[in-house]
Scaffold this active site. Structure first.
Site, mmCIF file in Angstrom:
data_model
loop_
_atom_site.group_PDB
_atom_site.id
_atom_site.type_symbol
_atom_site.label_atom_id
_atom_site.label_comp_id
_atom_site.label_asym_id
_atom_site.label_seq_id
_atom_site.Cartn_x
_atom_site.Cartn_y
_atom_site.Cartn_z
ATOM 1 N N HIS A 154 0.807 -1.218 0.000
ATOM 2 C CA HIS A 154 0.000 0.000 0.000
ATOM 3 C C HIS A 154 0.844 1.274 0.000
ATOM 4 O O HIS A 154 0.409 2.296 -0.491
ATOM 5 C CB HIS A 154 -1.041 -0.042 1.121
ATOM 6 C CG HIS A 154 -2.202 -0.910 0.737
ATOM 7 N ND1 HIS A 154 -2.336 -2.201 1.175
ATOM 8 C CD2 HIS A 154 -3.220 -0.700 -0.121
ATOM 9 C CE1 HIS A 154 -3.423 -2.735 0.621
ATOM 10 N NE2 HIS A 154 -3.983 -1.843 -0.171
ATOM 11 N N GLU A 211 -8.756 -12.491 -9.468
ATOM 12 C CA GLU A 211 -7.433 -12.390 -8.858
ATOM 13 C C GLU A 211 -6.976 -13.686 -8.212
ATOM 14 O O GLU A 211 -5.920 -13.734 -7.593
ATOM 15 C CB GLU A 211 -7.351 -11.204 -7.880
ATOM 16 C CG GLU A 211 -8.463 -11.097 -6.878
ATOM 17 C CD GLU A 211 -8.382 -9.831 -6.016
ATOM 18 O OE1 GLU A 211 -7.411 -9.079 -6.116
ATOM 19 O OE2 GLU A 211 -9.313 -9.625 -5.235
ATOM 20 N N ASP A 230 -2.809 -9.296 -7.110
ATOM 21 C CA ASP A 230 -2.997 -10.572 -6.431
ATOM 22 C C ASP A 230 -2.898 -11.734 -7.407
ATOM 23 O O ASP A 230 -2.349 -12.782 -7.076
ATOM 24 C CB ASP A 230 -4.354 -10.605 -5.702
ATOM 25 C CG ASP A 230 -4.244 -9.974 -4.327
ATOM 26 O OD1 ASP A 230 -3.247 -10.267 -3.627
ATOM 27 O OD2 ASP A 230 -5.120 -9.175 -3.960
ATOM 28 N N CYS A 281 -7.828 -3.663 -12.962
ATOM 29 C CA CYS A 281 -7.555 -2.619 -11.984
ATOM 30 C C CYS A 281 -6.269 -2.876 -11.221
ATOM 31 O O CYS A 281 -5.933 -2.133 -10.310
ATOM 32 C CB CYS A 281 -8.726 -2.453 -11.025
ATOM 33 S SG CYS A 281 -9.054 -3.935 -10.084
HETATM 34 C C1 PEP Z 1 -5.175 -6.466 -7.230
HETATM 35 O O1 PEP Z 1 -5.015 -7.430 -6.473
HETATM 36 O O2 PEP Z 1 -4.690 -6.395 -8.380
HETATM 37 C C2 PEP Z 1 -5.928 -5.294 -6.772
HETATM 38 C C3 PEP Z 1 -6.245 -4.319 -7.595
HETATM 39 O O3 PEP Z 1 -6.293 -5.228 -5.483
HETATM 40 P P1 PEP Z 1 -5.330 -4.889 -4.237
HETATM 41 O O4 PEP Z 1 -4.018 -4.394 -4.797
HETATM 42 O O5 PEP Z 1 -6.028 -3.854 -3.432
HETATM 43 O O6 PEP Z 1 -5.231 -6.219 -3.555
HETATM 44 MG MG MG Z 2 -6.275 -7.693 -4.753
#
Ligand code: PEP
Ligand code: MG
Length: 659
Positions: free
Chosen positions: A305, A546, A570, A617
């Protein structure tokens, strides 16, 4: 005199409810105690009260002894049974409770020495771009007491010194609380710290140790450690995190006693490179991000993050340096290459000139890209490719719109949950999602339902200890097991859908039944809202792809949902069996690996064959080198950090120009 009751305080006697309860209790002369399971504590100490770990629906007894005992019992029982009654200055919907408090950031000012050895340190390229600037090292040092035994004649003076230090700390906190520009979240954090600084459990224990001959600093460290250990021992994540609050307050008092100033991230100079072993995502989010030129950390990886926050603010970052980050502690100047993932410590003239040239070129490129802000990119057949933004808070709306986002392709709702020390209410969530929908209408806003796992506890949800949290109780799995939490979010989304084009997607899906069970809950929520006469509207339901399981069942899943959104962060870690946060396997965490690319292609084929929208995403969606391949596979929506939007639009426009 005593009376028992069942606690109706939703969050339990945590944080703000504990503060309110103590404030009420202190308004009476009588000695007041709260008793749970035979254990009695003073109702005038928020630390002791929190340590009693009173939860909703538990039975407790209020015991009072003194002239106004009857009134005290009446008021306190009244609060426990109906905590919302008589609230004047606080609204449950708008304000967070006293929040999770981590030690306030501090920094060691850059020292004069330079380091010897390899000047280039390799880490993980976590946020693109280059930067060069003064080093701002953020390695909060442990405070140490002199460990001196006091002579009997020194004790009174040391007690006065301690009381003076507590009062200085409280005054500083009061001044901070009086500031107009403090957000509600920050106010909660400071208020929680001030309560601890004033609490008899801490001050009483410190004074006892001083009377026994400890110097004030050693006494504060000793008392704070003992109380923190009590918080750590309770089987409750929220209370465990309070141990950090106690340490933070103890540290503040010690710094005053030692006559040392603390440097916070607030003082980071313009364009400085922030260097830390680790920094909480929330601490970084609250830092003056506009002034930060680059970020370098020992911890973290490309999809952690910290990286996501850095990317969304266009801050170059190199993470996962491990122990090597210590070599930067005394650096004066640092050059960061967020594309190659390396850092140069105290660059020589040639390196400085190279970086300065690249920083200028990047600024020029950015300026050249602004013409793409209002471009609507299309594919060869004229189909519009939605280039949307990934955001996690309402504060990021402006940056996304400035970049030219065509809606939101991923709203990470967990930040909303992590910011507050109790689960956000339905009203508050409905307000947030509704504001988002309004801001981007007529574009769509895809809200992801709560995606939180055992590795990231949040207040109000008890997580089991798990050997492999990434393979554990996260995302949709947790939500379906906690319909009380999930339904609150779904009801809020149904209510928000009235205000714009809300779509909802589920994270970590691995079975079709997870979609079916969610649909059943949505229907239940819609029926309830109807019966309650609350305006609401239907929304499209999609899933994130994912997990390898979701890829393998994609043809069947596509018949059940309105869209797919591929979460490459993921998906890559699960396909490659390589932890996305572990720098030692960072090389395997590569979306361009043929295994991951074919998983993306299989997903796209299944979605296109079923006629549903396929988007992405994960962070790969913003990569200009991969965008052409994704579009050829049939993806029609790409959602990314706002900082990547204009370049992505340029890449798609260039593809169209080639045809
Ligand atoms: C992902 O896993 O690609 C995603 C967009 O979600 P996060 O990064 O919040 O796990
Ligand atoms: Mg994810």
């Amino acid at each position: 005199m005593e009376r028992s009751t069942i606690v109706r305080v939703h969050e339990g006697l945590h944080a703000r409810p504990a503060t309110r309860f103590v404030k009420l209790a202190k308004g009476f002369e009588s000695d007041v105690e709260l008793v749970k399971d035979g254990k009695a504590v003073s109702a005038k100490s928020s630390v002791k009260l929190m340590l009693l770990a009173v939860k909703e629906n538990q039975e407790v007894t209020v015991r009072a002894n003194g002239a106004d005992a009857i009134e005290a019992i009446e008021a306190l029982i009244g609060y426990l049974e109906n905590p919302r009654a008589g609230l004047d200055d606080e609204s449950e919907a708008g304000e967070p409770d006293a929040a999770a408090v981590t030690a306030p950031p501090e920094a060691v000012p850059p020292a004069a020495a330079t380091i010897n050895g390899t000047p280039k340190l390799q880490g993980v390229a976590a946020s693109e771009g280059v930067a060069i600037g003064p080093a701002f090292a953020h390695f909060p040092a442990e405070v140490e007491g002199p460990g001196r035994r006091l002579q009997p004649g020194e004790i009174d003076g040391e007690l006065d010194r301690f009381r003076g230090a507590v009062s200085t700390v409280q005054q500083r906190m009061d001044r901070t609380l009086a500031e107009d520009n403090l957000s509600a979240g920050d106010r909660g954090i400071v208020a929680a710290l001030r309560d601890i600084a004033a609490d008899d459990s801490l001050t009483g224990e410190v004074e006892k140790l001083i009377r026994e001959g400890d110097d004030a600093v050693s006494a504060v460290i000793g008392a704070a450690s003992a109380i923190a250990a009590d918080f750590s021992a309770v089987d409750d994540h929220y209370l465990n995190a309070r141990a950090d609050d106690v340490h933070a307050v103890g540290r503040q008092i010690c710094l005053v006693l030692l006559g040392q100033d603390e440097v916070s991230l607030e003082t980071i100079p313009q364009g400085a490179i922030l260097i830390a072993d680790d920094i909480g995502a929330w601490d970084l989010a609250r830092a003056p991000l506009k002034r930060i030129g680059g970020v370098v950390c020992g911890h973290g990886g490309a999809t952690s993050h910290i990286a996501i926050i850095a990317r969304s603010h266009g801050i170059p970052a190199v993470l996962g340096l491990g122990e090597k980050v210590n070599e930067l502690r005394t650096a004066r100047e640092v050059a960061v290459d967020g594309n190659a993932g390396h850092v140069i410590v105290d660059p020589d003239e040639a390196a400085r000139a190279d970086f300065t040239r690249r920083v200028e070129a990047a600024a020029q490129e950015r300026a050249g890209l602004t013409v793409f802000k209002s471009v609507t990119p299309t594919r060869a057949d004229g189909t519009v490719i939605e280039v949307a933004a990934n955001i996690g808070s309402l504060e990021e709306i402006e940056a996304a719109q400035e970049a030219g986002a065509m809606g939101v392709g991923l709203f990470r709702t967990e930040l909303l949950f992590m910011r507050h020390m109790h689960l956000p209410s339905e009203d508050m969530q409905a307000e947030t999602y509704g504001a988002l929908a309004k801001a981007f209408a007529p574009h769509s806003v895809i809200v992801r339902t709560l995606d939180i796992g055992g590795d990231k506890p949040i207040a109000g949800i008890e997580f089991p200890d798990e050997e492999n949290p990434f393979l554990g109780w996260r995302g949709i799995r947790m939500c379906l097991d906690r319909p009380d939490i999930f339904k609150r979010q779904l009801r809020a989304l149904l209510r928000a859908a009235v205000h714009g084009n809300i779509k909802v997607m589920l994270p970590m899906v691995s079975e079709i039944s997870e979609v079916a069970r969610t649909r059943a809950l949505i229907e239940e929520c819609a029926a309830e809202l109807k019966a309650e006469g609350l305006p609401h509207a239907a929304f499209d339901l999609g899933v994130m792809i994912e997990t390898p399981a979701a890829v393998l069942i994609a043809p069947a899943l596509a018949r059940e949902v309105a869209f797919f959104s591929i979460g490459t962060n993921d998906l890559t870690q699960y396909i490659m069996a390589a932890d996305r946060l572990n720098p030692t396997v960072a090389k395997l965490n590569d979306v361009t690996n043929p295994a991951v690319m074919s998983a993306i292609e299989l997903t796209a084929q299944a979605g296109v064959a079923a006629g549903i929208m396929v988007g992405m995403c994960g962070e790969a969606a913003g990569r200009p080198d991969l965008i052409p391949a994704f579009i050829k596979m049939g993806l029609t929506e790409l959602s990314m950090s706002p900082a990547s939007i204009q370049r992505a639009k340029k890449t798609i426009a260039a593809m169209a120009a080639e045809r």
